[in-house]
Scaffold this motif. Structure first.
Motif, PDB file in Angstrom:
ATOM      1  N   UNK A   8       1.242 -42.261 -22.936  1.00  0.00           N
ATOM      2  CA  UNK A   8       1.741 -43.312 -22.059  1.00  0.00           C
ATOM      3  C   UNK A   8       2.224 -42.769 -20.715  1.00  0.00           C
ATOM      4  N   UNK A   9       2.206 -41.450 -20.574  1.00  0.00           N
ATOM      5  CA  UNK A   9       2.589 -40.846 -19.298  1.00  0.00           C
ATOM      6  C   UNK A   9       1.482 -41.107 -18.281  1.00  0.00           C
ATOM      7  N   UNK A  10       1.847 -41.533 -17.098  1.00  0.00           N
ATOM      8  CA  UNK A  10       0.847 -41.876 -16.081  1.00  0.00           C
ATOM      9  C   UNK A  10       0.467 -40.627 -15.281  1.00  0.00           C
ATOM     10  N   UNK A  11      -0.689 -40.079 -15.590  1.00  0.00           N
ATOM     11  CA  UNK A  11      -1.194 -38.927 -14.843  1.00  0.00           C
ATOM     12  C   UNK A  11      -2.464 -39.296 -14.082  1.00  0.00           C
ATOM     13  N   UNK A  12      -2.697 -40.588 -13.906  1.00  0.00           N
ATOM     14  CA  UNK A  12      -3.939 -41.023 -13.277  1.00  0.00           C
ATOM     15  C   UNK A  12      -4.062 -40.506 -11.849  1.00  0.00           C
ATOM     16  N   UNK A  13      -2.945 -40.538 -11.103  1.00  0.00           N
ATOM     17  CA  UNK A  13      -2.993 -40.062  -9.724  1.00  0.00           C
ATOM     18  C   UNK A  13      -3.282 -38.574  -9.628  1.00  0.00           C
ATOM     19  N   UNK A  14      -2.659 -37.792 -10.516  1.00  0.00           N
ATOM     20  CA  UNK A  14      -2.874 -36.343 -10.509  1.00  0.00           C
ATOM     21  C   UNK A  14      -4.327 -36.013 -10.825  1.00  0.00           C
ATOM     22  N   UNK A  15      -4.885 -36.700 -11.819  1.00  0.00           N
ATOM     23  CA  UNK A  15      -6.269 -36.417 -12.194  1.00  0.00           C
ATOM     24  C   UNK A  15      -7.245 -36.912 -11.136  1.00  0.00           C
ATOM     25  N   UNK A  18     -14.861 -31.404  -7.045  1.00  0.00           N
ATOM     26  CA  UNK A  18     -15.801 -32.508  -7.265  1.00  0.00           C
ATOM     27  C   UNK A  18     -16.973 -32.182  -8.181  1.00  0.00           C
ATOM     28  N   UNK A  19     -17.219 -30.913  -8.498  1.00  0.00           N
ATOM     29  CA  UNK A  19     -18.345 -30.568  -9.366  1.00  0.00           C
ATOM     30  C   UNK A  19     -17.920 -30.252 -10.802  1.00  0.00           C
ATOM     31  N   UNK A  20     -16.643 -30.425 -11.108  1.00  0.00           N
ATOM     32  CA  UNK A  20     -16.170 -30.167 -12.475  1.00  0.00           C
ATOM     33  C   UNK A  20     -16.072 -31.487 -13.223  1.00  0.00           C
ATOM     34  N   UNK A  21     -17.016 -31.708 -14.106  1.00  0.00           N
ATOM     35  CA  UNK A  21     -17.086 -32.988 -14.808  1.00  0.00           C
ATOM     36  C   UNK A  21     -15.875 -33.239 -15.707  1.00  0.00           C
ATOM     37  N   UNK A  22     -15.256 -32.177 -16.190  1.00  0.00           N
ATOM     38  CA  UNK A  22     -14.136 -32.361 -17.117  1.00  0.00           C
ATOM     39  C   UNK A  22     -12.993 -33.132 -16.476  1.00  0.00           C
ATOM     40  N   UNK A  23     -12.739 -32.918 -15.187  1.00  0.00           N
ATOM     41  CA  UNK A  23     -11.664 -33.654 -14.532  1.00  0.00           C
ATOM     42  C   UNK A  23     -11.997 -35.146 -14.435  1.00  0.00           C
ATOM     43  N   UNK A  24     -13.270 -35.473 -14.190  1.00  0.00           N
ATOM     44  CA  UNK A  24     -13.662 -36.889 -14.206  1.00  0.00           C
ATOM     45  C   UNK A  24     -13.456 -37.477 -15.600  1.00  0.00           C
ATOM     46  N   UNK A  25     -13.859 -36.722 -16.615  1.00  0.00           N
ATOM     47  CA  UNK A  25     -13.721 -37.164 -18.004  1.00  0.00           C
ATOM     48  C   UNK A  25     -12.265 -37.488 -18.323  1.00  0.00           C
TER      49      UNK A  25
END
Length: 291
Positions: A177-184, A192-199
């Protein structure tokens, strides 16, 4: 205890006194860095000359290397250290003895964090956070002109990013429930080429009840990968997109596939980060939209 530090500017730190010793001049820093990277192994005079001068060594390169080693030895001795550097038949060797390196400390903590990730994600988050806090800036940032240092800096940066990915995975597992959406979101722009961060960004958005935005993240990743590399997203990211469309529940983050990001093509220039003001920051990257 003495710690040789390369995760940031090259320096030697004495834990007992808090004293920092920073070699003077780029050649001295590159010499110390190379010896720390290869600690316990002999570096030949030719290898050190290449590290210090590249394709333009001085006429008497062996003598010049010897002079730089003697100067570095004096600096370490005057700082209260022992005889760290020994002369070998073919070159020079740094023996750590009871000393350590910050790279070893980072690797130990990150390995412990990974080992704890599946059973105790909260503890894993703590360990991974401590591992990343060891970094004081880009690895070997004042020695990147030297080939051995540049290669090691790239290797260490890859380990740092992998630890950062695992950190956000364990944060989502331990505190969904911690909001880390902005950080990610920021990390997807910085790498931009690391798919894991998008995931992970898509997971965080779904957990926050924002699946439409998660699909927008996937589409942004797809467009960028197609434009930059000529490839579609990998199976892990496609699976995340399909799960999002199906409104699959994210009650357990064990469903996160352990996909690997696409590798940058060999002819694409590597651009190491130029500034890390804090433990999660990185170098120049496309900027996220202003809110």
């Amino acid at each position: 205890m003495t710690e040789f530090r390369i995760l940031g500017p090259v320096e030697v730190h004495d834990d007992r006194t808090g004293r920092r010793v920073v070699p003077h001049g780029s050649k001295q820093r590159a010499l110390l860095a190379a010896l720390v990277i290869e600690a316990g192994r002999t570096l030949t005079v030719d290898r050190l000359a290449d590290e210090l001068w590249g394709d333009e060594p001085p006429r008497r390169a062996a003598n010049a290397v010897q002079a730089h080693v003697a100067r570095l030895r004096r600096m370490l001795r005057d700082s209260g250290g022992g005889e760290w550097i020994s002369t070998e038949p073919m070159g020079y060797l740094l023996r750590l003895g009871s000393a350590t390196t910050d790279a070893q400390r980072f690797q130990r903590l990150s390995a412990e964090g990974r080992a704890a990730a599946s059973t105790d994600p909260a503890h894993a988050t703590e360990l991974l956070g401590r591992a990343l806090a060891v970094w004081r800036g880009p690895a070997l940032e004042d020695c990147l002109h030297a080939p051995l240092c540049a290669a090691e800096a790239e290797r260490l940066e890859e380990h740092r990013l992998a630890a950062l990915e695992k950190l956000y995975e364990t944060r989502l597992r331990s505190a969904p429930h911690e909001d880390v959406t902005g950080e990610l979101e920021r990390l997807t722009y910085e790498h931009p080429l690391r798919e894991r961060f998008y995931d992970l960004s898509m997971v965080a958005l779904c957990l926050a009840g924002r699946p439409a935005e998660a699909l927008g993240v996937y589409e942004r990743a797809r467009k960028l990968l197609v434009h930059a590399l000529g490839v579609e997203p990998g199976p892990a990211l496609r699976a995340r997109m399909e799960a999002t469309i199906r409104h699959a529940p994210f009650a357990s983050l064990g469903a996160i596939p352990n996909g690997r990001p696409h590798e940058m093509p060999s002819d694409m220039p590597h651009r190491p980060p130029h500034d890390i003001p804090h433990r999660f920051a990185v170098g120049q990257a496309p900027q996220p939209p202003q809110r």
